[in-house]
Design an enzyme around this catalytic site. Sequence first.
Site, PDB file in Angstrom:
ATOM      1  N   GLU A  49       0.819  -1.208   0.000  1.00  0.00           N
ATOM      2  CA  GLU A  49       0.000   0.000   0.000  1.00  0.00           C
ATOM      3  C   GLU A  49       0.857   1.264   0.000  1.00  0.00           C
ATOM      4  O   GLU A  49       0.534   2.248  -0.673  1.00  0.00           O
ATOM      5  CB  GLU A  49      -0.918   0.012   1.233  1.00  0.00           C
ATOM      6  CG  GLU A  49      -1.867  -1.170   1.302  1.00  0.00           C
ATOM      7  CD  GLU A  49      -1.339  -2.310   2.144  1.00  0.00           C
ATOM      8  OE1 GLU A  49      -2.130  -2.925   2.881  1.00  0.00           O
ATOM      9  OE2 GLU A  49      -0.117  -2.595   2.070  1.00  0.00           O
ATOM     10  N   TRP A 167      17.452 -37.917 -15.993  1.00  0.00           N
ATOM     11  CA  TRP A 167      16.369 -37.116 -15.403  1.00  0.00           C
ATOM     12  C   TRP A 167      15.054 -37.788 -15.714  1.00  0.00           C
ATOM     13  O   TRP A 167      14.839 -38.192 -16.859  1.00  0.00           O
ATOM     14  CB  TRP A 167      16.374 -35.695 -15.939  1.00  0.00           C
ATOM     15  CG  TRP A 167      17.588 -34.925 -15.594  1.00  0.00           C
ATOM     16  CD1 TRP A 167      18.663 -34.651 -16.387  1.00  0.00           C
ATOM     17  CD2 TRP A 167      17.865 -34.286 -14.335  1.00  0.00           C
ATOM     18  NE1 TRP A 167      19.588 -33.900 -15.716  1.00  0.00           N
ATOM     19  CE2 TRP A 167      19.114 -33.651 -14.457  1.00  0.00           C
ATOM     20  CE3 TRP A 167      17.174 -34.195 -13.139  1.00  0.00           C
ATOM     21  CZ2 TRP A 167      19.687 -32.931 -13.411  1.00  0.00           C
ATOM     22  CZ3 TRP A 167      17.743 -33.475 -12.117  1.00  0.00           C
ATOM     23  CH2 TRP A 167      18.978 -32.851 -12.256  1.00  0.00           C
TER      24      TRP A 167
END
Length: 363
Positions: A49, A167
């Site tokens: 803010e 992987w």
Amino acid sequence: MDYMAQALTLARLALGEVSPNPAVGALVVNNGEIIGQGYTQPPGSDHAEIVALKQAGIRARGSTMYVTLEPCCHFGRTPPCSRAIIEAGIRCVHIAALDANPEVSGRGKKELEEAGIKLHLGEHGAEAARINEAYNKFITRGIPFVTAKFAMSLDGKIATRSGDSQWITGEESRKRAHQLRYVNDVVIVGVNTVIMDNPRLTVRCSSTGGTSRKQPLRVVVDSKGNTPPDARIFSEPGRTIIAMGSRVQQRNREIFTDVGAELMEIPASEGRIDLKKLLELLGEKKVTSVMVEGGGKLLGSFFERNLVDKVIAFIAPIIIGGQDARTAVAGRGFETVAESLKLDDTDIESIGEDFVISGYVNN
């Protein structure tokens, strides 16, 4: 234009940078023009803010603010945002969600209302709460939000019978995994994962492949002090904690200290660290979020103790097979299907050649 959606986009930019504070986004709008915008800065700096109000300057008077979380109304490291909004002359405030912090919850809203500011509450409220799911748990219970993350084959394997795991999933999934590390305060693994895979457990930039400026705290659950002192986690940027039992020999403790590790002694029973106590101690260190990355035994222990809040599973469309191949979630498991943990609010996403399934554990 959906101003609150834009504010939520700003809030996401704060994730990974502002813990233990919430990630918040804010806009100041005058006659359809955004004259100020911002998101939470690191602890001790401006809240969203304030960033937006500073940009707007004197034009903020009579304008409307859109903010993703109820403005704070108490003095912490910074003054209350509610007072700054009132003093800036904001006419109307749209708030996506109330702050779960007992020091704020409803009080910031009330202060704005008493100052004559018109309020709207609840726009994109569920999405705003989701962004701060870790903060919401931590601020109300004092322990971090726990995400169980793993990558596996279609038949639930995280490695072959020989231990090969690189992987299983593709490059896009691995990039997403690094993003998840970035937004979490802590990454937890078991000692066997360190011994078998020797992971770095760092955040690496997708564009350059280099290490990110911000790294999560690494925690190795190691009741007996068996973590190899030459493991890569000790030479990578960032801090590493060895969560160990009381019976670890003094020589091992000295070795860990020599390689730069921090030691956290935790009660252990039958060679297993008290994971609930681990989370409590991390909470005392203001850790709001942890991601458990494996291995299977550690993940199994977290699930069996009902300590997991969220699951993110990366699934590759491959079959590894083999009864001796490592599984994503091991441990004792549940006796019946009826006892098994269920996921709510599940989401399925395609990412590269893989799929990501996420959801929240129904405890």
